[in-house]
Scaffold this motif. Structure first.
Motif, PDB file in Angstrom:
ATOM      1  N   ASP A 246      -3.543  31.704   9.135  1.00 52.90           N
ATOM      2  CA  ASP A 246      -3.772  30.547  10.563  1.00 52.90           C
ATOM      3  C   ASP A 246      -2.710  29.273   9.641  1.00 52.90           C
ATOM      4  O   ASP A 246      -3.434  27.982  10.574  1.00 52.90           O
ATOM      5  N   VAL A 247      -1.568  28.937  10.072  1.00 53.72           N
ATOM      6  CA  VAL A 247      -0.765  27.692   9.699  1.00 53.72           C
ATOM      7  C   VAL A 247      -0.973  27.033  10.588  1.00 53.72           C
ATOM      8  O   VAL A 247      -1.228  26.241  10.336  1.00 53.72           O
TER       9      VAL A 247
ATOM     10  N   LEU B 171      -2.979  23.166  11.324  1.00 49.46           N
ATOM     11  CA  LEU B 171      -1.725  22.313  11.993  1.00 49.46           C
ATOM     12  C   LEU B 171      -3.169  21.445  13.411  1.00 49.46           C
ATOM     13  O   LEU B 171      -3.214  20.690  13.461  1.00 49.46           O
ATOM     14  N   GLN B 172      -3.182  22.062  14.006  1.00 49.63           N
ATOM     15  CA  GLN B 172      -4.277  21.368  15.235  1.00 49.63           C
ATOM     16  C   GLN B 172      -5.591  21.224  14.609  1.00 49.63           C
ATOM     17  O   GLN B 172      -6.391  20.438  15.709  1.00 49.63           O
ATOM     18  N   LYS B 173      -5.935  21.419  13.201  1.00 53.08           N
ATOM     19  CA  LYS B 173      -7.126  20.703  12.579  1.00 53.08           C
ATOM     20  C   LYS B 173      -7.394  18.883  12.428  1.00 53.08           C
ATOM     21  O   LYS B 173      -6.456  18.847  12.207  1.00 53.08           O
TER      22      LYS B 173
ATOM     23  N   GLY C 293      -3.953  17.217  11.203  1.00 52.89           N
ATOM     24  CA  GLY C 293      -3.812  18.700  10.699  1.00 52.89           C
ATOM     25  C   GLY C 293      -3.683  19.014   9.280  1.00 52.89           C
ATOM     26  O   GLY C 293      -3.703  17.916   8.628  1.00 52.89           O
ATOM     27  N   ARG C 294      -4.229  19.842   9.261  1.00 52.04           N
ATOM     28  CA  ARG C 294      -4.071  20.508   7.592  1.00 52.04           C
ATOM     29  C   ARG C 294      -3.387  21.450   7.141  1.00 52.04           C
ATOM     30  O   ARG C 294      -2.363  22.516   8.340  1.00 52.04           O
TER      31      ARG C 294
ATOM     32  N   ASP D 186       6.842  34.614  11.501  1.00 48.06           N
ATOM     33  CA  ASP D 186       6.586  35.111  12.800  1.00 48.06           C
ATOM     34  C   ASP D 186       4.926  35.071  13.505  1.00 48.06           C
ATOM     35  O   ASP D 186       4.375  35.176  13.545  1.00 48.06           O
ATOM     36  N   ILE D 187       4.074  34.124  12.405  1.00 47.75           N
ATOM     37  CA  ILE D 187       2.152  33.707  12.591  1.00 47.75           C
ATOM     38  C   ILE D 187       2.402  33.266  13.775  1.00 47.75           C
ATOM     39  O   ILE D 187       1.225  32.887  14.105  1.00 47.75           O
TER      40      ILE D 187
END
Length: 290
Positions: free
Chosen positions: A173-174, A178-180, A185-186, A266-267
């Motif tokens: 969930d990288v 980042l969207q939170k 971002g986290r 490539d997540i």
């Protein structure tokens, strides 16, 4: 938030909620003994709702912290054998009495969710481990207590498994993390290790996927794998359903690790997840006890 007072309704609503979320929590498993379903459902609901308070919606930081504090206050009433106010926690108090479980693991979860509201960066791996001790390990400890297989060695193995699964979730969930927290971002990757590898926060936002990032990503994945393998003996030491349940959870983690290795970092475009095709592989591994 759901409100309920009858155990059957609590269990039904919680099981329905669980099936909508990808979790390492075995609340929706057919392997779960009927005598434990209500207890696990109530515990799951508290954890799920508190997690959503920290993560979902558009509430301000202060509103989230206040809501989580109300959960903590209710838990401390349960811990002190004082009747709480909310029906959900009244149900929990009965679960605590019936199954002789500790409330502290749930308090640890609330502590981790509070941290998610205010902390978005981790300087070292020790900080990440401290978070995992409160965000993931309590689940394993509660399940050991419910199944009445709680011991020092079992806790050690369970902690290793739960921490590994939490780390695996971070690496999946990288991009999502980042969207939170809006523009901030986290990032659960360690700042000191990123700096040493020559990777910046902007690289994550730019979805960098060169050999430098791949090597760094694989180092993190391998560390999670080592932890998962270290805790794997627990599945062989626990009998019956709980042993099979745990071996399936570990096998699921191993399957995600396999996919993380295949995508080589490539997540962003190929976030590894479990599909219907993976479950026969997971079941076979669990049944073979390997």
């Amino acid at each position: 938030m759901f409100v309920f007072s009858r155990p059957a309704e609590a269990t039904r609503q919680s099981l329905a909620l669980a099936r909508k979320h990808y979790e390492n929590f075995p609340v929706a498993s057919l392997l779960l003994p009927k005598r434990l379903r209500h207890a696990v459902a109530v515990i799951y609901r508290i954890a799920r709702e508190a997690d959503d308070i920290a993560d979902e919606g558009h509430a301000s930081q202060q509103e989230r912290l206040q809501a989580l504090q109300r959960y903590e206050d209710e838990l401390r009433l349960v811990q002190a054998y004082i009747q709480p106010e909310q029906p959900l926690f009244i149900s929990l108090q009965q679960v605590v009495r019936d199954h002789h479980i500790e409330v502290q693991p749930l308090l640890d979860l609330i502590s981790a969710f509070k941290q998610d509201v205010v902390k978005t960066r981790y300087a070292t791996f020790a900080e990440v481990l401290n978070y995992c001790q409160r965000s993931a390990n309590p689940v394993g400890r509660l399940m050991l207590q419910l199944y009445q297989h709680d011991s020092t060695q079992h806790r050690k193995w369970a902690d290793q498994i739960c921490t590994a699964l939490q780390l695996i979730n971070f690496y999946q969930d990288v991009a999502i993390d980042l969207q939170k927290h809006g523009e901030t971002g986290r990032i659960y990757l360690c700042a000191d290790e990123m700096q040493q590898a020559g990777i910046s926060e902007q690289d994550l936002r730019n979805q960098r996927c060169d050999t430098v990032w791949q090597a760094f990503f694989m180092q993190n994945v391998q560390r999670a794998e080592q932890l998962l393998l270290a805790g794997k003996p627990l599945g062989h030491h626990l009998p019956g359903r709980i042993g099979l349940e745990l071996r399936m959870i570990v096998a699921g983690g191993e399957r995600i690790l396999y996919k993380l290795k295949r995508c080589r970092g490539d997540i962003y475009r190929r976030r590894p997840t479990l599909t219907k095709l993976d479950w026969p592989v997971i079941l076979l591994k669990a049944l073979c006890k390997q």
